[in-house]
Design an enzyme around this catalytic site. Sequence first.
Site, short mmCIF file in Angstrom:
data_model
loop_
_atom_site.label_atom_id
_atom_site.label_comp_id
_atom_site.label_asym_id
_atom_site.label_seq_id
_atom_site.Cartn_x
_atom_site.Cartn_y
_atom_site.Cartn_z
N CYS A 197 34.19 92.73 44.71
CA CYS A 197 34.61 91.49 44.05
C CYS A 197 34.86 90.35 45.03
O CYS A 197 34.44 89.21 44.79
CB CYS A 197 35.85 91.74 43.19
SG CYS A 197 37.15 92.69 44.02
N GLN A 230 44.09 88.39 47.10
CA GLN A 230 43.41 89.07 46.01
C GLN A 230 44.36 89.50 44.90
O GLN A 230 45.46 90.01 45.14
CB GLN A 230 42.65 90.29 46.56
CG GLN A 230 41.53 89.85 47.50
CD GLN A 230 40.71 91.00 48.04
OE1 GLN A 230 40.34 91.01 49.21
NE2 GLN A 230 40.40 91.98 47.21
N HIS A 239 40.57 86.06 42.57
CA HIS A 239 40.65 86.21 44.03
C HIS A 239 40.44 84.84 44.68
O HIS A 239 39.43 84.17 44.44
CB HIS A 239 39.58 87.16 44.54
CG HIS A 239 39.83 88.60 44.24
ND1 HIS A 239 40.98 89.06 43.64
CD2 HIS A 239 39.07 89.71 44.49
CE1 HIS A 239 40.92 90.39 43.52
NE2 HIS A 239 39.77 90.79 44.03
#
Length: 338
Positions: free
Chosen positions: A147, A173, A239
């Site tokens: 991600c 994150q 994030h």
Amino acid sequence: MINVGVLGATGAVGQRFVQLLAEHPWFNLETLTASERSAGKTYRDAVNWRLDKPFPESTGDITVSHTDVASLKGLDLVFSALPANLATKLESDIADAGIAVCSNASSHRMDKNVPLVIPEVNQEHLGLIDVQRDSGRDGFIVTNPNCSTIVMAMALNPIRSRGLSDIRVATMQAMSGAGFDGVAAMAIYDNVIPYIGSEEEKMENETLKIMGQFDGAEILPAEFSVSASCHRVPVIDGHTMAIWASVNASPEELKADYRNYSAPFSGLPTQPEKSVQLLEESDRPQPRLDRNRGDGMTVSVGRIREGIRFIAMGHNTIRGAAGASILNAELIVSKKYI
């Protein structure tokens, strides 16, 4: 319609897959799999729905299957939200059985013959599907990156032609990246955790594969360097990262690159209007304000300064996970691999 299934449908990413696929115009969601304790139950009874979107009632009566190759008979494609330890063998077995696998798991990302794809960045890497088929495999595996890697690579792509070297990144994150039960409340509240297992290595290695060159047989890694420091922060979704990039251009030139940037394809259902969006405000992007741009598929960029330094942010379970895998599948269909 293309018949599809979701592997690991009750977990955080699995639920996001189900939510995004429930009314998809190209994909008919037929099969949901999970662990033995959920197998045999309806999805409605098996899942503890925790997303910020309503439970998709069209999926409620699907009977959850145990995750094995036999349960996938009749499917053209599966989306994998499996843990890496389960995905390694099972995804290979599924591909060998003639079914396409679009995986969010990390197991096969760095395999030599498996494409690690962000459609806007390296769609030509799908040529590795032919390499897999030439080796005798009836199906294939295509992976999406980690991600945080996706957000960074997307943010770098509009300025890639300027020449990149010595990329440095510090991430902040979201908790959802660790799954529903991944971070204890007493560990993350009023805190920042300056370590996420194997995350830094993923960002440093995956980016070089994604931005490498496909020579018809394999990927030649990009020649710049990436150094990452990854941190868990008390944010639910989204994030955020500070990126330093050695680029031979001024901030104003880079802003123009972002303003003029558009995806190299169109017409895919999950594709946002803007894949990367420049925000001019001095205090943006922010997760709470910007993570749902483009239905969670847009990466936001801002605070471009001399150095070159800037901030990037994206929704980690949509653009960074399930949505990325679904967009990969749409690109695969558009290129007639399915």
